[in-house]
Design an enzyme around this catalytic site. Structure first.
Site, PDB file in Angstrom:
ATOM      1  N   HIS A   1      31.541  19.654  47.033  1.00 27.91           N
ATOM      2  CA  HIS A   1      30.647  19.973  45.915  1.00 27.91           C
ATOM      3  C   HIS A   1      29.806  18.744  45.548  1.00 27.91           C
ATOM      4  O   HIS A   1      28.601  18.838  45.327  1.00 27.91           O
ATOM      5  CB  HIS A   1      31.451  20.353  44.658  1.00 27.91           C
ATOM      6  CG  HIS A   1      32.234  21.629  44.750  1.00 27.91           C
ATOM      7  ND1 HIS A   1      33.564  21.705  44.421  1.00 27.91           N
ATOM      8  CD2 HIS A   1      31.856  22.883  45.102  1.00 27.91           C
ATOM      9  CE1 HIS A   1      33.984  22.952  44.561  1.00 27.91           C
ATOM     10  NE2 HIS A   1      32.972  23.691  44.980  1.00 27.91           N
TER      11      HIS A   1
ATOM     12  N   LYS B   1      39.969  35.807  35.791  1.00 27.60           N
ATOM     13  CA  LYS B   1      40.650  35.027  36.829  1.00 27.60           C
ATOM     14  C   LYS B   1      41.266  33.773  36.221  1.00 27.60           C
ATOM     15  O   LYS B   1      40.568  32.962  35.610  1.00 27.60           O
ATOM     16  CB  LYS B   1      39.636  34.638  37.914  1.00 27.60           C
ATOM     17  CG  LYS B   1      40.262  34.366  39.253  1.00 27.60           C
ATOM     18  CD  LYS B   1      39.189  34.274  40.306  1.00 27.60           C
ATOM     19  CE  LYS B   1      39.623  33.366  41.443  1.00 27.60           C
ATOM     20  NZ  LYS B   1      38.511  32.999  42.308  1.00 27.60           N
TER      21      LYS B   1
ATOM     22  N   ARG C   1      28.589  26.165  54.186  1.00 31.52           N
ATOM     23  CA  ARG C   1      29.511  25.448  55.066  1.00 31.52           C
ATOM     24  C   ARG C   1      29.454  25.974  56.482  1.00 31.52           C
ATOM     25  O   ARG C   1      29.435  25.239  57.448  1.00 31.52           O
ATOM     26  CB  ARG C   1      30.949  25.568  54.551  1.00 31.52           C
ATOM     27  CG  ARG C   1      31.212  24.716  53.346  1.00 31.52           C
ATOM     28  CD  ARG C   1      32.471  25.113  52.668  1.00 31.52           C
ATOM     29  NE  ARG C   1      32.356  26.452  52.124  1.00 31.52           N
ATOM     30  CZ  ARG C   1      33.019  26.894  51.077  1.00 31.52           C
ATOM     31  NH1 ARG C   1      33.883  26.118  50.489  1.00 31.52           N
ATOM     32  NH2 ARG C   1      32.845  28.108  50.629  1.00 31.52           N
TER      33      ARG C   1
ATOM     34  N   SER D   1      37.988  24.632  47.458  1.00 29.59           N
ATOM     35  CA  SER D   1      38.947  24.311  46.388  1.00 29.59           C
ATOM     36  C   SER D   1      40.280  25.015  46.604  1.00 29.59           C
ATOM     37  O   SER D   1      41.350  24.438  46.375  1.00 29.59           O
ATOM     38  CB  SER D   1      38.382  24.720  45.027  1.00 29.59           C
ATOM     39  OG  SER D   1      37.187  24.060  44.772  1.00 29.59           O
TER      40      SER D   1
END
Ligand code: PNS
Length: 177
Positions: A35, A59, A108, A145
């Site tokens: 990030h 969440k 990515r 993450s």
């Protein structure tokens, strides 16, 4: 005075005055060096970068939104043009409320592309908010993450993947679990 040249001058000053403010949105649970690579590169390209943490009430994360914001503050303190904020609801509404015209996302791998493309096209359709993709530094192309949390949880080494301040908070939090 040459009246024919006035509109061109006006246009130039409008462009100069316009602040190029972009957003790097995400869950950041927690922020990783991947990030930070994107945030730092965006800070080099635009006048202002707003890092926006999604408040997702459905969440439950490892870190609270306050903790995520705090870690992002620490990790981005070196950039004078980066500010950290939080949002709930639609990203396009946050953009409208903050004068943001573009979203910056890191890509990515091809696996990221399909979902990111859908969100980008939907955000453009809803509010003409552009999305600009940056290719992730290959050093971090495998980094997310959720993997960091999983590896740390089972005692694996995640140093070098997250900032040092995050590393110590991860250790603390996982020791409590
Ligand atoms: O780090 P993440 O979880 O991959 O980030 C996803 C995020 C926060 C960028 C995305 O879920 C988002 O923009 N959520 C806000 C809600 C929204 O605008 N949804 C419609 C997207 S088209």
């Amino acid at each position: 005075m040459d009246a024919g040249r006035a509109p061109a001058r006006l246009k130039l000053s409008e462009e100069v005055d316009r602040v190029q403010r972009v957003v790097c949105p995400g869950s950041f649970d927690p922020v990783t060096n991947g990030h930070l690579d994107i945030i730092g590169r965006a800070a080099g390209l635009y006048d202002e970068v707003v890092v926006a943490v999604l408040i997702n009430v459905t969440k439950h994360g490892l870190f609270t939104v306050d903790e995520r914001v705090e870690m992002l503050h620490e990790a981005t303190a070196r950039y004078g043009n980066v500010r950290v904020d939080r949002f709930h609801g639609l990203l396009v509404d946050f953009c409208a409320a903050n004068g943001i015209t573009a979203v910056i996302k890191g890509l990515r791998a091809v696996s990221d592309f399909e979902y990111e493309m859908q969100m980008a096209q939907m955000n453009y359709r809803m509010a003409k908010v552009e999305t600009l993709f940056m290719t992730t530094n290959p050093l971090y192309s495998f980094l997310r993450s959720s993997l960091v949390k999983e590896i740390a949880k089972y005692g694996g080494d995640v140093s070098g993947l997250v900032p040092d301040a995050v590393l110590s908070r991860l250790r603390e939090r996982l020791a409590q679990e």
